[in-house]
Structures are given as C-alpha cells and as structure tokens.
Design a protein around this motif. Structure first.
Motif, PDB file in Angstrom:
ATOM      1  N   THR A  40       0.835  -1.205   0.000  1.00 48.10           N
ATOM      2  CA  THR A  40       0.000   0.000   0.000  1.00 48.10           C
ATOM      3  C   THR A  40       0.864   1.246   0.000  1.00 48.10           C
ATOM      4  O   THR A  40       0.585   2.220  -0.708  1.00 48.10           O
ATOM      5  CB  THR A  40      -0.930  -0.003   1.228  1.00 48.10           C
ATOM      6  OG1 THR A  40      -1.778  -1.145   1.177  1.00 48.10           O
ATOM      7  CG2 THR A  40      -1.777   1.255   1.268  1.00 48.10           C
ATOM      8  N   SER A  43       2.258   1.732  -3.425  1.00 49.77           N
ATOM      9  CA  SER A  43       1.196   2.177  -4.332  1.00 49.77           C
ATOM     10  C   SER A  43       0.936   3.672  -4.190  1.00 49.77           C
ATOM     11  O   SER A  43       0.689   4.370  -5.181  1.00 49.77           O
ATOM     12  CB  SER A  43      -0.094   1.399  -4.061  1.00 49.77           C
ATOM     13  OG  SER A  43       0.042   0.041  -4.424  1.00 49.77           O
ATOM     14  N   PHE A  48      -0.832   5.371  -7.349  1.00 50.33           N
ATOM     15  CA  PHE A  48      -2.020   4.550  -7.571  1.00 50.33           C
ATOM     16  C   PHE A  48      -3.037   4.684  -6.438  1.00 50.33           C
ATOM     17  O   PHE A  48      -4.172   4.231  -6.570  1.00 50.33           O
ATOM     18  CB  PHE A  48      -1.623   3.078  -7.728  1.00 50.33           C
ATOM     19  CG  PHE A  48      -0.652   2.834  -8.849  1.00 50.33           C
ATOM     20  CD1 PHE A  48      -0.891   3.335 -10.120  1.00 50.33           C
ATOM     21  CD2 PHE A  48       0.507   2.103  -8.636  1.00 50.33           C
ATOM     22  CE1 PHE A  48       0.005   3.115 -11.147  1.00 50.33           C
ATOM     23  CE2 PHE A  48       1.404   1.877  -9.659  1.00 50.33           C
ATOM     24  CZ  PHE A  48       1.160   2.387 -10.918  1.00 50.33           C
ATOM     25  N   LEU A  49      -2.623   5.279  -5.335  1.00 42.94           N
ATOM     26  CA  LEU A  49      -3.493   5.477  -4.183  1.00 42.94           C
ATOM     27  C   LEU A  49      -3.288   6.892  -3.655  1.00 42.94           C
ATOM     28  O   LEU A  49      -2.159   7.278  -3.322  1.00 42.94           O
ATOM     29  CB  LEU A  49      -3.163   4.454  -3.088  1.00 42.94           C
ATOM     30  CG  LEU A  49      -3.883   4.618  -1.750  1.00 42.94           C
ATOM     31  CD1 LEU A  49      -5.382   4.420  -1.927  1.00 42.94           C
ATOM     32  CD2 LEU A  49      -3.325   3.637  -0.717  1.00 42.94           C
ATOM     33  N   PRO A  68       0.551   8.853 -12.225  1.00 43.82           N
ATOM     34  CA  PRO A  68       1.538   7.781 -12.034  1.00 43.82           C
ATOM     35  C   PRO A  68       2.598   7.699 -13.140  1.00 43.82           C
ATOM     36  O   PRO A  68       3.789   7.577 -12.842  1.00 43.82           O
ATOM     37  CB  PRO A  68       0.672   6.515 -11.998  1.00 43.82           C
ATOM     38  CG  PRO A  68      -0.633   6.984 -11.446  1.00 43.82           C
ATOM     39  CD  PRO A  68      -0.837   8.361 -12.012  1.00 43.82           C
ATOM     40  N   ASN A  81       4.666  -7.437 -15.254  1.00 44.17           N
ATOM     41  CA  ASN A  81       3.894  -6.568 -16.145  1.00 44.17           C
ATOM     42  C   ASN A  81       4.400  -6.602 -17.589  1.00 44.17           C
ATOM     43  O   ASN A  81       4.509  -5.570 -18.249  1.00 44.17           O
ATOM     44  CB  ASN A  81       3.908  -5.121 -15.639  1.00 44.17           C
ATOM     45  CG  ASN A  81       2.902  -4.895 -14.522  1.00 44.17           C
ATOM     46  OD1 ASN A  81       2.169  -5.801 -14.157  1.00 44.17           O
ATOM     47  ND2 ASN A  81       2.876  -3.692 -13.981  1.00 44.17           N
TER      48      ASN A  81
END
Length: 230
Positions: A40, A43, A48-49, A68, A81
């Motif tokens: 988290t 991220s 992303f958060l 991002p 990815n």
C-alpha cells in the motif's frame, strides 16, 4: 530527497501513517508483517493510491498532482507486467515510448539494455518463451531505460530460486549504484534486505517507522516483527 510528510493513508478500516525522509541514492527495505501495508505504501508513492492527507515530496516538489506515469519513478511487481503479445525488445521499448515509435538511437539504447542485463540475442522472443529469470531481467531492463531516479520493488524476484534471486539482487544493486537510484524494496525474505538494502523501514501497527540500519533491526526485531519472522 524522498519525503513522506505527515502521510496518512486509509482504505476502509485500514490506516497507515508515515513521516520520514530517504536520502537520494539510498537503498531501503520495506519490511513488516503480512497485511501491514507495505505494498500500500509503494502504491501511494507510485500514485495509484491518493493520500487521505499529507504529502509525498521528491526533491521538495509535491507529487500529489503528478499522474503515475509522469512520476519520477519506476516500479517492478512480481508478475513483471510484461505484455505477452509483444517481443522482448518491444516490451523493453515501452520504457522509452508507450507507442513504440522508436528511433534508431532508441533501438541502440534497447540493444545496450539487453546487453547490460544479459539478454542479448533474445530480443525477438515473446515472454512465454523466456524463463522466470529472463522475464525479471526484461522488466529490469525496461526500468533501466526509463532511468527514473526512484525505483520501487514489490517482491519482483520472489518466485525465483535462491541462486537466481541473488544474481538479480546483485544486478539491481549494481545498476542502482551506477544511476544513483533511490530504491525501496518490499520483501518477505530478511536475507534479501540484508544483501541489498543497508537501511530498512518497519511497517507495523498502522505506522511506517523512520529508517534504521537493516542488520541491527533484523538481529533484534521489535515484537511485531519478531512474531512475523518467527
């Protein structure tokens, strides 16, 4: 300097707070119990958060309005990815141009990244034709081409065997030192942290602690970390 300024993250009933700074070029492990918020945290740094409050600063500039893809960082995940329909060279080329409109100079840079990561001669292969270690090298080569000042590692080598993982960690350390990269690595393997990251931040009980030397932290862990390490 990467600074988490009175950062507070919240998802449903989960919360995490952090207030610390990491020097440019430092290598830091992000360690703690499962579910404590290590991924988290990465991220949020990656964009992303969105933080509930507080700021994420790079060299004094607030990254909050930066999307991002435009942030000064690359991030490697365990699944790498990679796009299965693209060749190795094309997957790496995405680090230069998402449209893959590449110049001759771009292709030369790709060739150099392939050579640097031990992938020369494999540029026409698809990800399914590569070993797990080779796929990890593709993702690392793409990050190398992006040459962003921050590199986030979210257990990208967890599925590799011990010898290959040690080889990848050594390559990451070498490349990070060459480029002066500020590196944060989430890992559940204390040995990885000892090998790659001189300092560590403990994520536990809703808080990210300031960085401390990795060895002493693992040798004499606080109760939350000791229970996790066993």
């Amino acid at each position: 300097m990467l600074t988490l300024d009175q950062l507070f993250l919240q998802q449903d009933d989960f919360t995490l707070e952090a207030h610390l700074s990491l020097a440019p070029g430092s290598r830091t492990a992000v360690i703690g119990p499962s579910g404590a918020g290590k991924s988290t945290l990465l991220s949020a740094i990656a964009g992303f958060l969105a933080p509930t409050r507080g700021r994420i600063l790079w060299q004094g500039a607030d990254l909050s309005p930066v999307p991002p893809g435009a942030r000064p960082l690359s991030i490697l995940f365990q699944d790498q990815n990679l796009f299965p329909h693209l060749t190795l060279a094309q997957n790496i080329g995405l680090g230069i141009s998402p449209s893959l409109r590449l110049t001759a100079a771009d292709r030369q840079r790709i060739a150099q990244a392939l050579e640097r990561t031990g992938l020369a001669g494999l540029e026409a292969r698809k990800p399914a034709q590569l070993s797990g270690g080779q796929q990890s090298r593709v993702a690392l080569a793409r990050a190398l081409l992006r040459a962003r000042p921050i590199l986030l590692l979210d257990e990208p080598f967890a599925a590799l065997g011990p010898a290959l993982k040690a080889e990848m960690l050594a390559l990451v350390a070498e490349l990070a030192d060459e480029q002066g990269t500020t590196l944060l690595m989430v890992s559940h393997d204390p040995q990885d942290a000892r090998v790659l990251t001189p300092q560590a931040v403990l994520v536990a009980e809703g808080r990210v602690a300031p960085p401390v030397p990795t060895g002493p932290l693992l040798d004499n862990p606080p109760p939350a970390l000791a229970a996790y390490l066993g």
